[in-house]
Design a protein around this motif. Structure first.
Motif, PDB file in Angstrom:
ATOM      1  N   LEU A   7       0.762  -1.100   0.188  1.00  0.00           N
ATOM      2  CA  LEU A   7      -0.113   0.152   0.141  1.00  0.00           C
ATOM      3  C   LEU A   7       0.950   1.183  -0.087  1.00  0.00           C
ATOM      4  CD1 LEU A   7      -2.269  -1.345   2.848  1.00  0.00           C
ATOM      5  CD2 LEU A   7      -2.828  -1.293   0.387  1.00  0.00           C
ATOM      6  N   LYS A   8       0.557   2.294  -0.774  1.00  0.00           N
ATOM      7  CA  LYS A   8       1.254   3.457  -0.721  1.00  0.00           C
ATOM      8  C   LYS A   8       0.770   4.535   0.623  1.00  0.00           C
ATOM      9  CE  LYS A   8       0.916   4.114  -5.678  1.00  0.00           C
ATOM     10  NZ  LYS A   8       0.557   4.862  -6.845  1.00  0.00           N
ATOM     11  N   LEU A   9       1.584   5.006   1.120  1.00  0.00           N
ATOM     12  CA  LEU A   9       1.494   5.800   2.173  1.00  0.00           C
ATOM     13  C   LEU A   9      -0.088   6.461   2.213  1.00  0.00           C
ATOM     14  CD1 LEU A   9       2.268   6.619   5.245  1.00  0.00           C
ATOM     15  CD2 LEU A   9       3.659   8.386   4.210  1.00  0.00           C
ATOM     16  N   PRO A  10      -0.326   7.330   1.245  1.00  0.00           N
ATOM     17  CA  PRO A  10      -1.492   8.273   1.315  1.00  0.00           C
ATOM     18  C   PRO A  10      -3.043   7.068   1.385  1.00  0.00           C
ATOM     19  CG  PRO A  10      -0.466   8.888  -0.445  1.00  0.00           C
ATOM     20  CD  PRO A  10       0.561   7.626   0.097  1.00  0.00           C
ATOM     21  N   GLU A  11      -2.677   5.785   0.899  1.00  0.00           N
ATOM     22  CA  GLU A  11      -3.869   4.715   1.040  1.00  0.00           C
ATOM     23  C   GLU A  11      -3.980   4.511   2.570  1.00  0.00           C
ATOM     24  OE1 GLU A  11      -3.688   2.648  -3.122  1.00  0.00           O
ATOM     25  OE2 GLU A  11      -2.075   2.035  -1.661  1.00  0.00           O
ATOM     26  N   VAL A  12      -2.851   4.338   3.187  1.00  0.00           N
ATOM     27  CA  VAL A  12      -2.706   3.650   4.685  1.00  0.00           C
ATOM     28  C   VAL A  12      -3.442   5.177   5.592  1.00  0.00           C
ATOM     29  CG1 VAL A  12      -1.177   3.578   6.674  1.00  0.00           C
ATOM     30  CG2 VAL A  12      -0.840   2.311   4.089  1.00  0.00           C
ATOM     31  N   LEU A  13      -2.933   6.258   5.279  1.00  0.00           N
ATOM     32  CA  LEU A  13      -3.493   7.142   6.021  1.00  0.00           C
ATOM     33  C   LEU A  13      -4.627   7.373   5.709  1.00  0.00           C
ATOM     34  CD1 LEU A  13      -0.638   9.940   5.161  1.00  0.00           C
ATOM     35  CD2 LEU A  13      -0.921   8.620   7.273  1.00  0.00           C
ATOM     36  N   THR A  14      -5.484   7.146   4.549  1.00  0.00           N
ATOM     37  CA  THR A  14      -6.835   7.327   4.577  1.00  0.00           C
ATOM     38  C   THR A  14      -7.535   5.890   5.452  1.00  0.00           C
ATOM     39  OG1 THR A  14      -6.546   8.211   2.140  1.00  0.00           O
ATOM     40  CG2 THR A  14      -8.772   6.989   2.800  1.00  0.00           C
ATOM     41  N   GLU A  15      -6.877   5.096   5.140  1.00  0.00           N
ATOM     42  CA  GLU A  15      -7.584   4.067   6.173  1.00  0.00           C
ATOM     43  C   GLU A  15      -7.597   3.946   7.460  1.00  0.00           C
ATOM     44  OE1 GLU A  15      -6.752  -0.768   6.658  1.00  0.00           O
ATOM     45  OE2 GLU A  15      -6.373  -0.166   4.620  1.00  0.00           O
ATOM     46  N   LEU A  16      -6.427   4.723   8.116  1.00  0.00           N
ATOM     47  CA  LEU A  16      -6.157   4.986   9.220  1.00  0.00           C
ATOM     48  C   LEU A  16      -7.184   6.059   9.877  1.00  0.00           C
ATOM     49  CD1 LEU A  16      -2.499   4.346   9.982  1.00  0.00           C
ATOM     50  CD2 LEU A  16      -4.293   2.710  10.253  1.00  0.00           C
ATOM     51  N   LYS A  17      -7.627   7.026   8.975  1.00  0.00           N
ATOM     52  CA  LYS A  17      -8.106   8.334   9.221  1.00  0.00           C
ATOM     53  C   LYS A  17      -7.049   9.353   9.993  1.00  0.00           C
ATOM     54  CE  LYS A  17     -13.104   6.961   8.679  1.00  0.00           C
ATOM     55  NZ  LYS A  17     -12.635   5.509   8.235  1.00  0.00           N
ATOM     56  N   MET A  18      -5.884   9.259   9.471  1.00  0.00           N
ATOM     57  CA  MET A  18      -4.735  10.057  10.143  1.00  0.00           C
ATOM     58  C   MET A  18      -4.113  11.048   9.295  1.00  0.00           C
ATOM     59  SD  MET A  18      -1.399   8.107  12.142  1.00  0.00           S
ATOM     60  CE  MET A  18      -2.685   7.357  13.153  1.00  0.00           C
ATOM     61  N   SER A  19      -3.717  11.957   9.794  1.00  0.00           N
ATOM     62  CA  SER A  19      -2.807  12.980   8.927  1.00  0.00           C
ATOM     63  C   SER A  19      -1.446  12.436   8.734  1.00  0.00           C
ATOM     64  CB  SER A  19      -2.619  14.362   9.612  1.00  0.00           C
ATOM     65  OG  SER A  19      -1.834  14.363  10.814  1.00  0.00           O
ATOM     66  N   ARG A  20      -0.538  12.895   7.948  1.00  0.00           N
ATOM     67  CA  ARG A  20       0.691  12.560   7.571  1.00  0.00           C
ATOM     68  C   ARG A  20       1.726  12.926   8.764  1.00  0.00           C
ATOM     69  NH1 ARG A  20       3.809  11.309   2.922  1.00  0.00           N
ATOM     70  NH2 ARG A  20       1.883  11.655   1.687  1.00  0.00           N
ATOM     71  N   ALA A  21       1.369  13.981   9.253  1.00  0.00           N
ATOM     72  CA  ALA A  21       2.263  14.461  10.582  1.00  0.00           C
ATOM     73  C   ALA A  21       2.098  13.574  11.718  1.00  0.00           C
ATOM     74  CB  ALA A  21       1.795  15.890  10.803  1.00  0.00           C
TER      75      ALA A  21
END
Length: 62
Positions: A7-21
């Protein structure tokens, strides 16, 4: 042998509902799922690593 889903990082962040920071803060504390850095600099997280990380998080709460 089947290759794991990466998974790409943006996909993971979307799944986690989390900001990159927030994700990078967790990573700095050693609390994020394992990340693989590709030769081109892009980051990937395997589906199995993400799922295992979710399970460890659930165990800490229970």
């Amino acid at each position: 042998m089947t290759r794991p889903e990466m998974l790409k990082l943006p996909e993971v962040l979307t799944e986690l509902k989390m900001s990159r920071a927030a994700f990078y803060r967790m990573r700095a504390r050693g609390q994020a799922p394992r990340i693989r850095k590709l030769p081109n600099g892009e980051l990937r997280i395997s589906r199995s690593d993400l799922d295992a990380w979710w399970e460890r998080c659930a165990e800490r709460v229970a």
